[in-house]
Design an enzyme around this catalytic site. Structure first.
Site, PDB file in Angstrom:
ATOM      1  N   ARG A 147       0.879  -1.181   0.000  1.00  0.00           N
ATOM      2  CA  ARG A 147       0.000   0.000   0.000  1.00  0.00           C
ATOM      3  C   ARG A 147       0.907   1.218   0.000  1.00  0.00           C
ATOM      4  O   ARG A 147       1.646   1.446   0.957  1.00  0.00           O
ATOM      5  CB  ARG A 147      -0.912  -0.010   1.224  1.00  0.00           C
ATOM      6  CG  ARG A 147      -1.663   1.288   1.410  1.00  0.00           C
ATOM      7  CD  ARG A 147      -2.783   1.196   2.418  1.00  0.00           C
ATOM      8  NE  ARG A 147      -3.920   0.472   1.886  1.00  0.00           N
ATOM      9  CZ  ARG A 147      -5.137   0.479   2.420  1.00  0.00           C
ATOM     10  NH1 ARG A 147      -5.376   1.179   3.518  1.00  0.00           N
ATOM     11  NH2 ARG A 147      -6.125  -0.207   1.891  1.00  0.00           N
ATOM     12  N   HIS A 166      -7.356   1.083  -6.377  1.00  0.00           N
ATOM     13  CA  HIS A 166      -7.611   0.159  -5.267  1.00  0.00           C
ATOM     14  C   HIS A 166      -8.331  -1.071  -5.851  1.00  0.00           C
ATOM     15  O   HIS A 166      -9.513  -1.301  -5.603  1.00  0.00           O
ATOM     16  CB  HIS A 166      -8.473   0.867  -4.219  1.00  0.00           C
ATOM     17  CG  HIS A 166      -8.476   0.222  -2.875  1.00  0.00           C
ATOM     18  ND1 HIS A 166      -7.725  -0.900  -2.570  1.00  0.00           N
ATOM     19  CD2 HIS A 166      -9.145   0.551  -1.730  1.00  0.00           C
ATOM     20  CE1 HIS A 166      -7.938  -1.229  -1.296  1.00  0.00           C
ATOM     21  NE2 HIS A 166      -8.791  -0.368  -0.775  1.00  0.00           N
ATOM     22  N   GLN A 216     -10.288  -3.715  -3.684  1.00  0.00           N
ATOM     23  CA  GLN A 216     -11.565  -3.197  -3.193  1.00  0.00           C
ATOM     24  C   GLN A 216     -12.645  -3.353  -4.268  1.00  0.00           C
ATOM     25  O   GLN A 216     -13.750  -3.848  -3.992  1.00  0.00           O
ATOM     26  CB  GLN A 216     -11.403  -1.711  -2.835  1.00  0.00           C
ATOM     27  CG  GLN A 216     -12.679  -1.065  -2.335  1.00  0.00           C
ATOM     28  CD  GLN A 216     -13.097  -1.588  -0.979  1.00  0.00           C
ATOM     29  OE1 GLN A 216     -12.317  -1.564  -0.044  1.00  0.00           O
ATOM     30  NE2 GLN A 216     -14.336  -2.057  -0.842  1.00  0.00           N
ATOM     31  N   ASP A 230     -17.220   7.275  -1.070  1.00  0.00           N
ATOM     32  CA  ASP A 230     -15.950   7.094  -0.365  1.00  0.00           C
ATOM     33  C   ASP A 230     -15.618   8.433   0.282  1.00  0.00           C
ATOM     34  O   ASP A 230     -16.231   9.465  -0.040  1.00  0.00           O
ATOM     35  CB  ASP A 230     -14.864   6.660  -1.373  1.00  0.00           C
ATOM     36  CG  ASP A 230     -13.495   6.454  -0.723  1.00  0.00           C
ATOM     37  OD1 ASP A 230     -13.435   6.223   0.497  1.00  0.00           O
ATOM     38  OD2 ASP A 230     -12.479   6.521  -1.456  1.00  0.00           O
ATOM     39  N   CYS A 262     -16.540   1.799   0.737  1.00  0.00           N
ATOM     40  CA  CYS A 262     -15.383   0.916   0.951  1.00  0.00           C
ATOM     41  C   CYS A 262     -14.913   0.917   2.397  1.00  0.00           C
ATOM     42  O   CYS A 262     -14.221  -0.013   2.809  1.00  0.00           O
ATOM     43  CB  CYS A 262     -14.251   1.315   0.019  1.00  0.00           C
ATOM     44  SG  CYS A 262     -13.704   3.019   0.270  1.00  0.00           S
ATOM     45  N   ARG A 271     -13.950  -8.576   1.248  1.00  0.00           N
ATOM     46  CA  ARG A 271     -12.516  -8.325   1.068  1.00  0.00           C
ATOM     47  C   ARG A 271     -11.741  -9.610   1.383  1.00  0.00           C
ATOM     48  O   ARG A 271     -10.832  -9.991   0.668  1.00  0.00           O
ATOM     49  CB  ARG A 271     -12.040  -7.193   1.999  1.00  0.00           C
ATOM     50  CG  ARG A 271     -12.659  -5.815   1.756  1.00  0.00           C
ATOM     51  CD  ARG A 271     -12.316  -5.248   0.398  1.00  0.00           C
ATOM     52  NE  ARG A 271     -10.892  -5.254   0.130  1.00  0.00           N
ATOM     53  CZ  ARG A 271     -10.016  -4.328   0.558  1.00  0.00           C
ATOM     54  NH1 ARG A 271     -10.451  -3.275   1.217  1.00  0.00           N
ATOM     55  NH2 ARG A 271      -8.731  -4.420   0.273  1.00  0.00           N
TER      56      ARG A 271
HETATM   57  N1  NVA Z   1      -9.888   6.798  -1.066  1.00  0.00           N
HETATM   58  C1  NVA Z   1      -9.520   6.307   0.241  1.00  0.00           C
HETATM   59  C2  NVA Z   1      -9.795   4.836   0.331  1.00  0.00           C
HETATM   60  C3  NVA Z   1      -9.521   4.221   1.668  1.00  0.00           C
HETATM   61  C4  NVA Z   1      -9.757   2.728   1.673  1.00  0.00           C
HETATM   62  C5  NVA Z   1      -8.052   6.601   0.502  1.00  0.00           C
HETATM   63  O1  NVA Z   1      -7.244   6.457  -0.427  1.00  0.00           O
HETATM   64  O2  NVA Z   1      -7.724   6.977   1.619  1.00  0.00           O
HETATM   65  N1   CP Z   2     -11.379  -0.247   2.369  1.00  0.00           N
HETATM   66  C1   CP Z   2     -10.100  -0.370   2.779  1.00  0.00           C
HETATM   67  O1   CP Z   2      -9.175  -0.558   1.999  1.00  0.00           O
HETATM   68  O2   CP Z   2      -9.948  -0.279   4.131  1.00  0.00           O
HETATM   69  P1   CP Z   2      -8.545  -0.140   4.877  1.00  0.00           P
HETATM   70  O3   CP Z   2      -7.953   1.187   4.489  1.00  0.00           O
HETATM   71  O4   CP Z   2      -8.876  -0.211   6.332  1.00  0.00           O
HETATM   72  O5   CP Z   2      -7.657  -1.270   4.434  1.00  0.00           O
END
Ligand code: NVA
Ligand code: CP
Length: 308
Positions: A103, A130, A133, A222, A262, A290
């Site tokens: 990540r 993502h 997701q 989101d 999400c 997930r």
């Molecule tokens: N768009 C959000 C998704 C979190 C799962 C982020 O990138 O923080």
């Molecule tokens: N939706 C998602 O990716 O959650 P986290 O950021 O907690 O992994």
């Protein structure tokens, strides 16, 4: 298929195959069965950002499949590219583990990892996309609505990484996506073009959330402030007014429509508490999937993988 970096790089058949495997493994584990296909295999998990669902679902999935997951945070290994280049980390990890998930902020970091790693690399969220997701999302939609073909998703909010992966999955699986974002926060034109080149007209945009939810099967949102955008918080909260998933918006959508997010959700911002908790909400089934999707992805990518 060595890596899983973006849905747009996968074929429709590969995606359908992953969904089929996810359904099979879900059914097996719900019955109390086990598939120890990854016995003795190790996944390295690198995180530049926080995570609950992604980290835990990958970790549990590895354990479920007989393997082991190592959680590596910047405090343990140094910021990627700061203590040592991503290309060096990728080659070192490829000597130790059977797979790498990461990540990251920059999507290029994951692309570089995949280029230099000899073991599979999985995108666990980047600023750009993502994909895990979006796959759990379509698995959930199919469970609740019985099909994917022709399903219309209304996405209300920021044209971000999650929106982009939804656009790509819509393009690959014959769905429709209508994005309602405030000016300045649209999904970029190149991504929309990429999706529409794959399936003509599958992604459309509007400034009006009420137009977007007309005839929609799924209402999706989101956060307005993704990880890394915290400095823009006040400005974003101002700009996104009117782009909240709330009772008034749901009342304008078809009765059968489902609410998705999400997570993590910021109640009172992009979604109200009653929208998260309403009978139409399938948000926690979505979070559960997930895990089921990660099992399928890990089985597919890591079964035949060996450290260099
Ligand atoms: N768009 C959000 C998704 C979190 C799962 C982020 O990138 O923080
Ligand atoms: N939706 C998602 O990716 O959650 P986290 O950021 O907690 O992994």
């Amino acid at each position: 298929m060595k890596d899983f970096l973006s849905i747009i790089q996968c074929s429709t058949d590969e995606l359908l195959d992953l969904l089929r495997l996810a359904r099979e493994l879900k059914a097996l584990y719900k019955k109390g069965g086990r598939d120890l296909c990854l016995a003795g295999k190790t996944l390295a998990m690198l995180f530049e950002k926080a995570s609950l669902r992604t980290r835990l679902s990958f970790q549990v999935a590895m354990i479920d499949l007989g393997g082991y997951a190592l959680n590596l945070k910047p405090d343990d290994i140094g910021i990627i590219g700061k203590r040592e280049p991503a290309k060096d980390m990728a080659r070192v990890l490829s000597r130790y583990v059977h797979g790498i998930m990461a990540r990251t902020f920059a999507h290029d970091t994951i692309v570089e990892f995949a280029h230099y790693a000899t073991v599979p690399v999985i995108n666990a969220l980047s600023d750009w996309s993502h994909p895990c997701q979006a796959m759990a999302d379509v698995m959930t939609i199919e469970e609740h609505l019985g099909k994917l073909n022709g399903i219309k998703i209304a996405y209300i909010g920021d044209g971000n990484n999650v929106a982009r992966s939804l656009a790509f999955v819509a393009a690959k699986l014959s769905m429709q996506l209508v994005l309602a974002s405030p000016e300045g926060y649209d999904l970029d034109a190149d991504s929309i073009q990429l999706a529409n080149d794959t399936q003509a007209g599958c992604v459309q945009t509007t400034r009006d959330p009420f137009v977007a939810v007309k005839g929609a099967d799924v209402i999706y949102t989101d956060t307005w402030i993704s990880m890394g955008q915290e400095a823009e918080k006040e400005q974003r909260i101002r700009q996104f007014q009117g782009f909240q998933v709330n009772r008034e918006l749901l009342d304008a959508a078809p009765k059968h429509s489902r609410v998705m997010h999400c997570l993590p959700a910021y109640r009172g911002m992009e979604i109200t508490d009653d929208a998260v908790e309403c009978p139409q909400s399938i948000i926690f089934d979505e979070a559960e999937n997930r895990l089921h999707f990660q099992r399928a992805l890990l089985k597919k990518l890591l079964s035949g993988s060996m450290p260099h």
